[in-house]
Design a protein around this motif. Sequence first.
Motif, PDB file in Angstrom:
ATOM      1  N   ALA A   1     -22.911  36.199  64.560  1.00 50.83           N
ATOM      2  CA  ALA A   1     -23.936  36.302  65.664  1.00 50.83           C
ATOM      3  C   ALA A   1     -23.745  35.086  66.681  1.00 50.83           C
ATOM      4  O   ALA A   1     -24.024  35.411  67.900  1.00 50.83           O
ATOM      5  CB  ALA A   1     -25.325  35.910  64.855  1.00 50.83           C
TER       6      ALA A   1
ATOM      7  N   HIS B   1     -29.885  43.163  65.816  1.00 50.79           N
ATOM      8  CA  HIS B   1     -29.416  41.855  65.739  1.00 50.79           C
ATOM      9  C   HIS B   1     -28.104  41.771  66.016  1.00 50.79           C
ATOM     10  O   HIS B   1     -27.407  40.524  66.422  1.00 50.79           O
ATOM     11  CB  HIS B   1     -29.959  41.367  64.381  1.00 50.79           C
TER      12      HIS B   1
ATOM     13  N   TYR C   1     -30.344  43.508  73.904  1.00 51.65           N
ATOM     14  CA  TYR C   1     -30.300  43.548  72.286  1.00 51.65           C
ATOM     15  C   TYR C   1     -30.872  45.004  71.738  1.00 51.65           C
ATOM     16  O   TYR C   1     -32.124  44.985  72.163  1.00 51.65           O
ATOM     17  CB  TYR C   1     -30.519  42.453  71.729  1.00 51.65           C
TER      18      TYR C   1
ATOM     19  N   PRO D   1     -39.257  42.889  66.698  1.00 52.89           N
ATOM     20  CA  PRO D   1     -38.992  41.443  66.772  1.00 52.89           C
ATOM     21  C   PRO D   1     -40.330  40.943  67.385  1.00 52.89           C
ATOM     22  O   PRO D   1     -41.130  41.511  68.252  1.00 52.89           O
ATOM     23  CB  PRO D   1     -37.622  41.229  67.566  1.00 52.89           C
TER      24      PRO D   1
END
Length: 272
Positions: free
Chosen positions: A165, A188, A185, A244
């Motif tokens: 990440a 993730h 994005y 999210p």
Amino acid sequence: MPFRMIALDLDGTILDPEGRIRPRTIAALDFARARGLEVTLVTGRHHSVTRPYYEELGLSGPAICCNGTYVYDFLAGRVLSGEPFDHGDARRLVASCRQHGVDMLVYLDDVMLYEVLTPHLQKLGAWIDGLSTRPKPELRQVASVEVVLDAAPNVWKFVVTHSDAGRLAAWYAAAEAMPAYSAEYSWHDRIDVMPAGRSKGSRLLSWAEGRGIAPSEIVAFGDNFNDLGMLTSVGLGIAMGNAPDGVKAKVGEVIGGNDTDAIAERIESLLA
């Protein structure tokens, strides 16, 4: 009924965690179309991997694919409108990915290309193998993206990905300073990259305007950052409960997750 169009993201929205459309969602969308509403898929997917769901829903109008890079007419089998990457910009993007050590999935006219087989691509390949839809999407491994780009094909979207990440975030920070690209994005560990100015929201509004439909007459459902452009520019933008927190904080309404009948229930309430 103030709305004339329902715009729907696929993954994480009308697709449940197993990648299926819930029967009640199909019934609610059928009812909406019977009431005169247009139903439009607005997805980050390539048109070839959008087709099975388009056919399952029995749609007839075009779909907005690759995060608004183009509008695809399934009945005619062609792109109606769209702007692929400038070839120089595409090559510079690949060079940036090389510099940061991240991987790429490249969407061309009729094929999706990759160099490194990731768990996501393994899952996608297995799903493609199990399809009865024809033509089947083509997902192909290549030794060099640069060699493919030398043939100057249309490049509609890149997906930049990596399991680390931090490495992916470092690439994203660099990409934000590159004016030729729009990067968002979509998961993730995945970042969608389009030519600058392209987004689900901009393409949806442009397409709707050509249909004589105002932004205020559109209700849209989505679940991720690449959906924010459309969720915040239409009459009613609705985020899924599985979105999210950064997405949910920016929209006017949040419903249940994609593992429930929340979309169907909200459409039914709008049509009541």
